[in-house]
Design a protein around this motif. Structure first.
Motif, PDB file in Angstrom:
ATOM      1  N   CYS A  53       0.824  -1.219   0.000  1.00 22.14           N
ATOM      2  CA  CYS A  53       0.000   0.000   0.000  1.00 22.14           C
ATOM      3  C   CYS A  53       0.852   1.260   0.000  1.00 22.14           C
ATOM      4  O   CYS A  53       0.317   2.367   0.024  1.00 22.14           O
ATOM      5  N   TYR A  83      -8.621   0.883   0.357  1.00 27.35           N
ATOM      6  CA  TYR A  83      -8.175   0.149   1.536  1.00 27.35           C
ATOM      7  C   TYR A  83      -9.282   0.118   2.572  1.00 27.35           C
ATOM      8  O   TYR A  83      -9.967   1.102   2.808  1.00 27.35           O
ATOM      9  N   MET A  84      -9.474  -1.061   3.142  1.00 27.24           N
ATOM     10  CA  MET A  84     -10.455  -1.169   4.223  1.00 27.24           C
ATOM     11  C   MET A  84      -9.819  -2.036   5.296  1.00 27.24           C
ATOM     12  O   MET A  84      -9.262  -3.084   5.000  1.00 27.24           O
ATOM     13  N   SER A  85      -9.852  -1.581   6.536  1.00 27.57           N
ATOM     14  CA  SER A  85      -9.113  -2.305   7.569  1.00 27.57           C
ATOM     15  C   SER A  85     -10.049  -3.059   8.495  1.00 27.57           C
ATOM     16  O   SER A  85     -11.254  -2.878   8.470  1.00 27.57           O
ATOM     17  N   LYS A  87     -10.137  -2.699  11.628  1.00 34.16           N
ATOM     18  CA  LYS A  87     -10.739  -1.708  12.498  1.00 34.16           C
ATOM     19  C   LYS A  87     -11.718  -0.961  11.625  1.00 34.16           C
ATOM     20  O   LYS A  87     -11.580  -0.874  10.426  1.00 34.16           O
ATOM     21  N   PHE A  88     -12.694  -0.405  12.193  1.00 33.82           N
ATOM     22  CA  PHE A  88     -13.748   0.192  11.412  1.00 33.82           C
ATOM     23  C   PHE A  88     -13.289   1.437  10.671  1.00 33.82           C
ATOM     24  O   PHE A  88     -12.548   2.223  11.204  1.00 33.82           O
ATOM     25  N   SER A  89     -13.675   1.607   9.421  1.00 37.53           N
ATOM     26  CA  SER A  89     -13.059   2.691   8.665  1.00 37.53           C
ATOM     27  C   SER A  89     -14.013   3.782   8.180  1.00 37.53           C
ATOM     28  O   SER A  89     -13.676   4.549   7.295  1.00 37.53           O
ATOM     29  N   LEU A  90     -15.195   3.849   8.766  1.00 43.13           N
ATOM     30  CA  LEU A  90     -16.073   4.977   8.427  1.00 43.13           C
ATOM     31  C   LEU A  90     -16.150   5.894   9.640  1.00 43.13           C
ATOM     32  O   LEU A  90     -15.838   5.491  10.749  1.00 43.13           O
ATOM     33  N   TYR A  91     -16.586   7.127   9.414  1.00 36.29           N
ATOM     34  CA  TYR A  91     -16.744   8.046  10.532  1.00 36.29           C
ATOM     35  C   TYR A  91     -18.149   7.881  11.088  1.00 36.29           C
ATOM     36  O   TYR A  91     -19.134   8.137  10.417  1.00 36.29           O
ATOM     37  N   GLU A  92     -18.203   7.445  12.353  1.00 32.69           N
ATOM     38  CA  GLU A  92     -19.486   7.130  12.975  1.00 32.69           C
ATOM     39  C   GLU A  92     -20.359   8.361  13.173  1.00 32.69           C
ATOM     40  O   GLU A  92     -21.574   8.265  13.201  1.00 32.69           O
ATOM     41  N   ASP A  93     -19.728   9.512  13.335  1.00 34.21           N
ATOM     42  CA  ASP A  93     -20.527  10.710  13.613  1.00 34.21           C
ATOM     43  C   ASP A  93     -20.842  11.496  12.332  1.00 34.21           C
ATOM     44  O   ASP A  93     -21.303  12.627  12.399  1.00 34.21           O
ATOM     45  N   TYR A 103     -14.855  10.544   1.369  1.00 35.36           N
ATOM     46  CA  TYR A 103     -13.884   9.667   0.706  1.00 35.36           C
ATOM     47  C   TYR A 103     -13.750  10.005  -0.774  1.00 35.36           C
ATOM     48  O   TYR A 103     -12.649   9.973  -1.322  1.00 35.36           O
TER      49      TYR A 103
ATOM     50  N   HIS B  14     -17.492  16.891  12.306  1.00 35.30           N
ATOM     51  CA  HIS B  14     -17.180  16.277  13.601  1.00 35.30           C
ATOM     52  C   HIS B  14     -17.487  17.229  14.740  1.00 35.30           C
ATOM     53  O   HIS B  14     -18.110  16.861  15.723  1.00 35.30           O
ATOM     54  N   ARG B  17     -21.265  17.903  15.096  1.00 31.55           N
ATOM     55  CA  ARG B  17     -22.055  16.784  15.622  1.00 31.55           C
ATOM     56  C   ARG B  17     -21.889  16.647  17.129  1.00 31.55           C
ATOM     57  O   ARG B  17     -22.787  16.193  17.827  1.00 31.55           O
ATOM     58  N   MET B 201      -9.811   5.276  16.289  1.00 31.01           N
ATOM     59  CA  MET B 201     -10.933   4.726  15.528  1.00 31.01           C
ATOM     60  C   MET B 201     -10.461   3.874  14.356  1.00 31.01           C
ATOM     61  O   MET B 201     -11.248   3.175  13.741  1.00 31.01           O
ATOM     62  N   GLY B 202      -9.189   3.988  14.010  1.00 29.37           N
ATOM     63  CA  GLY B 202      -8.682   3.221  12.879  1.00 29.37           C
ATOM     64  C   GLY B 202      -8.839   3.942  11.561  1.00 29.37           C
ATOM     65  O   GLY B 202      -8.473   3.417  10.519  1.00 29.37           O
ATOM     66  N   THR B 203      -9.388   5.145  11.600  1.00 33.85           N
ATOM     67  CA  THR B 203      -9.570   5.876  10.349  1.00 33.85           C
ATOM     68  C   THR B 203      -8.258   6.505   9.881  1.00 33.85           C
ATOM     69  O   THR B 203      -8.119   6.830   8.710  1.00 33.85           O
ATOM     70  N   GLU B 205      -5.428   5.059   9.501  1.00 31.40           N
ATOM     71  CA  GLU B 205      -4.843   4.152   8.516  1.00 31.40           C
ATOM     72  C   GLU B 205      -5.390   4.427   7.127  1.00 31.40           C
ATOM     73  O   GLU B 205      -4.646   4.495   6.153  1.00 31.40           O
ATOM     74  N   ILE B 206      -6.707   4.588   7.061  1.00 26.83           N
ATOM     75  CA  ILE B 206      -7.355   4.818   5.778  1.00 26.83           C
ATOM     76  C   ILE B 206      -6.833   6.114   5.162  1.00 26.83           C
ATOM     77  O   ILE B 206      -6.583   6.206   3.968  1.00 26.83           O
ATOM     78  N   VAL B 209      -3.395   5.715   3.759  1.00 20.33           N
ATOM     79  CA  VAL B 209      -3.354   4.973   2.498  1.00 20.33           C
ATOM     80  C   VAL B 209      -3.879   5.839   1.352  1.00 20.33           C
ATOM     81  O   VAL B 209      -3.626   5.578   0.191  1.00 20.33           O
TER      82      VAL B 209
END
Lengths: 247, 368
Positions: A53, A83-85, A87-93, A103, B14, B17, B201-203, B205-206, B209
């Motif tokens: 990557c 890429y999708m990991s 761990k969760f990769s969207l913003y929950e809020d 994106y 963010h 919210r 949150m792991g974001t 990494e995204i 990339v």
């Protein structure tokens, strides 16, 4: 380089001091292929994937991803992969729509393209009534499907999935794989790591890493034949037991 | 550039919210200013005082009247002998006792010297100090009135004028202090938390990339907080002018630019914090302990730096808030121009550059 091969890896190695995390791995992945990348924890999957990557520079070897060199053209690789990991990769809020817009935005899509993509994805995933709800209000299975769709929102050459289906039931997993097949049919190469052996069966070809090396690489059918096993589970166990490295 | 704006937009979502945090961020300067401006003041008014007048004559009566007529002292108790002094302090009813000895009037008229004793409650040193200063001033004033009636060869009268802050209002020093504190908190703490949150949150990494440059990400995350901080600066200035009557004597544009500079310094600190931690709690703790405390203690608005031991004085130089406090005070309260604060401004710029350099270096080493 074969025109059909979107990933070509040759003797790729990464060491951290004395520790060789990835030890001279070589393989090729062709366009539209679903390539399973298996291995026990600590086998070196994540390190290998990070190099592909463009997140980490290999110690030695060669690798071309989407036609670009991982040493010199990491930035161009980034533009052409998704890429999708685990761990969760969207913003929950953020709402579904805002996530897609974000994106799309960071991959440089135009406003019009983003609008079209949003309409398409929302319709495709049957989320018409939810497009303005916050992601955190969705069930996990939906989130994962959405995360995958968002990861390929810019139509990349390759999408890397790092244990994408952790924690969901087999039915939802199956639905998730429908999306993967869809993407593959559209010519997107799918590079996926997983712990679930039923998922390994869905892949076109599977490689199994043990202690930093690729121990086996074939179609699921071929692997089962070679290792005289009835399931991928058995194949994996036979190979993974050889590992000397702990977790 | 378009990617950059997509990111900033997301950052605003963010913040928007999370209404509670937004409310705290924007409400904090208002509450702080009101608390610091009204509740926390160095002025001591209406302090309860006891009087032990053993002289009981015209001049002692005059003095007592003079003491209690002003806004500083209320003579609430009258004592009749020395034995009563200690019990009344123990009860905690009063802050000071004024003792006029028996021979006071006699000494005043016949001798050259008369004595008066002031006893203060030293368990609260700041108040005790202030009260004795007030009382001494009143007594001096009383003395000079007496002296006027006689002919003396020499007389020196001190005329004291408090420059820049004639009424010695506490707000004059609190406003710049609160400004430093609020900016430090909103910028440094919130930026560090916002970045660490992505890691958690792991974001992150995204994002790494994606084609976005890590440095661009960091800047994009900082910009919304920079804007919020500037809103806070303006709130603080409006409140200080219209509520606390603290004027802005210097150039407003210069003041705002210095505010912006300090905001960027704080952001750089926040980035540094976020580059060394992986969890929001740790980021918050480091910000509170590492920024809040030094900012309050070492900026000089609560405790005078000149009175600190040398090692602490040296340490205080490393606290950006100290320099910002000086700059704001100079521009806002003294009304002076850039030529009086350029050195401090350069120090702040230098600190910002070093902090940015360190955090970028940290980010890079963590990525590879």
């Amino acid at each position: 380089m074969n025109k059909e091969n979107v990933i070509v890896v040759n003797g790729l190695t990464k060491s951290f001091g004395d520790f060789v995390a990835v030890d001279h791995i070589s393989f090729e992945v062709s366009k539209g292929e679903i390539f399973g990348f298996l291995g026990a924890n600590g086998a070196g999957k994540t390190t290998a994937m990070r190099m592909l990557c463009g997140l980490s520079t290999p110690t030695s070897g060669k690798a071309m991803v989407a036609g670009f060199d991982v040493f010199r053209e990491a930035e161009k690789i980034k533009q052409n992969i998704g890429y999708m990991s685990q761990k969760f990769s969207l913003y929950e809020d953020l709402t579904i729509k805002e996530n897609i817009q974000f994106y799309g935005g960071i991959y440089g899509l135009t406003k019009k393209q983003i609008q079209e993509k949003t309409d398409y994805l929302v319709a495709h995933l049957h989320l018409q009534n939810h497009q303005n709800s916050l992601v955190k209000s969705l069930p996990l299975g939906w989130k994962q499907k959405l995360a995958f769709s968002v990861a390929i929102v810019h139509d990349p050459a390759i999408v890397f999935l790092d244990e994408p289906t952790g924690g969901v039931d087999p039915v939802t997993r199956r639905e998730f794989w429908e999306l993967i097949y869809d993407a593959s049919e559209r010519g997107i190469t799918v590079f996926v790591t997983t712990h679930y052996m039923d998922e390994a069966e869905y892949c076109h070809r599977v490689s199994i890493m043990v202690d930093g090396r690729i121990e086996a690489l074939d179609t699921p059918k071929g692997l089962k034949k070679t290792y005289d096993s009835v399931s991928m589970d058995e194949v994996f166990l036979k190979l993974a037991r050889k590992a000397v490295r702990g977790e | 550039m378009k990617q950059f704006f997509a990111f900033i937009k997301k950052e605003f979502f963010h913040i928007w919210r999370d209404k509670r945090t937004l409310f705290i961020l924007l409400g904090m300067p208002i509450t702080q200013i009101i608390i610091f401006g009204f509740a926390l003041t160095n002025e001591v008014k209406n302090s309860k005082m006891a009087i032990l007048d053993l002289s009981k004559d015209a001049s002692s009566k005059q003095l007592i009247q003079k003491m209690s007529i002003g806004k500083y002292f209320d003579a609430t108790s009258v004592l009749y002998n020395y034995q009563e002094v200690e019990p009344i302090f123990k009860k905690g009813k009063i802050k000071m006792v004024l003792i006029i000895p028996q021979q006071f009037a006699n000494d005043l008229q016949h001798g050259n010297q008369a004595h008066i004793q002031l006893i203060c409650d030293g368990s609260d040193p700041n108040v005790a100090n202030t009260l004795s200063t007030y009382a001494t001033a009143i007594i001096k004033d009383f003395q000079s009135q007496l002296v006027k009636e006689q002919k003396l060869p020499y007389r020196i009268e001190t005329d004291i004028r408090m420059l820049y802050n004639p009424e010695l209002k506490g707000a004059y020093s609190f406003v710049p202090g609160v400004m430093a504190l609020i900016l430090m908190l909103t910028c440094a703490m919130m930026t560090s938390i916002a970045i660490v949150k992505e890691k958690e949150m792991g974001t992150m990494e995204i994002i790494l990339v994606s084609p976005l440059k890590p440095f661009g990400v960091v800047i994009a995350k900082a910009i919304p907080y920079m804007l919020l901080s500037m809103v806070n600066v303006i709130t603080i200035l409006l409140l200080s002018v219209y509520v606390l009557d603290v004027p802005i004597r210097g150039n407003l544009i210069l003041l705002l630019s210095e505010g912006l500079l300090f905001t960027i310094t704080s952001l750089a600190l926040g980035l540094l914090i976020s580059s060394i931690t992986d969890s929001q709690q740790v980021a918050m703790l480091i910000s509170l302990m590492g920024l809040f405390l030094p900012t309050t203690v070492f900026s000089g608005y609560m405790f005078p730096i000149e009175n600190m031991p040398i090692p602490l004085q040296v340490m205080s130089n490393m606290v950006p808030a100290k320099w910002f406090y000086f700059i704001v005070k100079t521009i806002m309260i003294k009304g002076l121009g850039f030529q009086y604060v350029w050195k401090e401004t350069c120090i702040l710029i230098g600190m910002t550059v070093v902090l940015f350099g360190l955090s970028i270096k940290n980010f890079k080493t963590r990525l590879s």
